[in-house]
Design an enzyme around this catalytic site. Structure first.
Site, PDB file in Angstrom:
ATOM      1  N   GLU A 112      34.419  32.291  98.298  1.00 12.89           N
ATOM      2  CA  GLU A 112      34.153  33.413  99.211  1.00 12.89           C
ATOM      3  C   GLU A 112      34.938  33.238 100.522  1.00 12.89           C
ATOM      4  OE1 GLU A 112      29.787  32.731  98.413  1.00 12.89           O
ATOM      5  OE2 GLU A 112      29.791  34.898  98.595  1.00 12.89           O
ATOM      6  N   GLU A 132      27.463  30.303  91.820  1.00 12.61           N
ATOM      7  CA  GLU A 132      26.096  30.442  92.313  1.00 12.61           C
ATOM      8  C   GLU A 132      25.043  30.728  91.232  1.00 12.61           C
ATOM      9  OE1 GLU A 132      28.771  31.604  93.819  1.00 12.61           O
ATOM     10  OE2 GLU A 132      28.579  31.521  96.019  1.00 12.61           O
TER      11      GLU A 132
END
Ligand SMILES: CCCCCCCCCCCCC/C=C/C(=O)SCCNC(=O)CCNC(=O)[C@H](O)C(C)(C)COP(=O)(O)OP(=O)(O)OC[C@H]1O[C@@H](n2cnc3c(N)ncnc32)[C@H](O)[C@@H]1OP(=O)(O)O
Length: 258
Positions: A112, A132
């Protein structure tokens, strides 16, 4: 200015920000705050025309600090996500181009963070992915939104749902990074690219970033209108006059500031 978790070094007109939080550069609030502060320092130094973000050791960023996650509840997670997204916006909207030199694994929040930069190159040994879901989470730093700026919708969803870790070569083939380089060379390769950016008209490079970023937040028609405004404004700059004069005089333009 010195920081606890990053180093900021000047190489020519490029600010090189190295994340140093051994052993894997996990992101916790203090690390993210240092990255934000160093980026703001680059922003303010108008002699800098580009920035490189990289990591020390075997990881670029191994993601959010999982140990830190054990200390927070839902509200803490929301605060954390909002703060890290604010830090990412500083990178995304930085005056100068930000190149991610992926020196090692970029996982979860590390990918990210990569997506907050303007483009990335990755060393051959790096693994890259939004992992995640394997931790019972989803990306909380823009991953479910920004992946679509780099990948086709279905490909981005496949990465989000599997948490797969791409090799650097796969990430390059899919367009998540621009190129793969040998182990230990990502900063050197990024500096070579930055040198070419630094030799272009600085106002034009900053304007190109603003115009391109505008498109990610607005419609195509609005983007076209904004491009006309930004394009035409450059006709009143000395950089533009130097650029066309140099071409007509068959010489390289000189964009050095007096
Ligand atoms: C401006 C302020 C902002 C505030 C916001 C704060 C920032 C928070 C960011 C939030 C982002 C939003 C959501 C993001 C979530 C995530 O990123 S979740 C985590 C995703 N990452 C992963 O799934 C990677 C997990 N790690 C690994 O797969 C491996 O460790 C590795 C990175 C591939 C390295 O492997 P290897 O070389 O074999 O080393 P290990 O032995 O596995 O690890 C070494 C030690 O490092 C510890 N560690 C590894 N990853 C993390 C991590 N992400 N967080 C914390 N610690 C980690 C690992 O436990 C080992 O520790 P020791 O056992 O003590 O040696």
């Amino acid at each position: 200015m010195s920081y606890q978790y990053v180093r900021l070094e000047r190489v020519g007109a490029t600010g090189v920000v190295t994340i140093a939080n051994p052993p894997v550069n996990a992101l916790h609030p203090d690390v993210a705050a240092d990255i934000e502060s160093a980026a703001r320092q680059v922003e303010k130094d108008t002699s800098l025309r580009s920035m490189i973000l990289t990591g020390e050791g075997r990881c670029f960023v191994a993601g959010g600090d999982i140990r830190y996650f054990t200390e927070i509840d839902r509200r803490g997670a929301a605060d954390m996500a909002l703060r890290v997204q604010r830090m990412q916006n500083v990178l995304f909207d930085l005056r100068v181009p930000v190149i991610a030199a992926i020196n090692g694994h970029a996982l979860g929040g590390g990918l990210e963070l990569l997506l907050s930069c303007d483009f990335a190159l990755a060393e051959e040994q790096a693994k890259i992915g939004v992992t995640e879901v394997q931790l019972g989470l989803i990306p909380g730093a823009g991953g479910t939104q920004m992946l679509f700026s780099a990948l086709p919708f279905g490909t981005a969803k496949r990465l989000l749902f599997t948490g797969d870790r791409l090799t650097a070569a796969e990430a390059a083939r899919w367009g998540l990074v621009d190129q793969v380089c040998e182990q230990g060379t990502s900063v050197e390769v990024a500096l070579d690219i930055a040198k070419r950016i630094n030799s272009a008209g600085p106002l034009a490079v900053e304007a190109a970033k603003r115009s391109a970023n505008f498109r990610l937040r607005h419609s195509l028609d609005e983007g076209h209108r904004r491009e006309v405004d930004i394009f035409s404004a450059l006709f009143e700059t000395t950089d533009h006059r130097e650029g066309i004069t140099a071409f007509l005089e068959r010489r390289s333009p000189n964009y050095e500031r007096k």
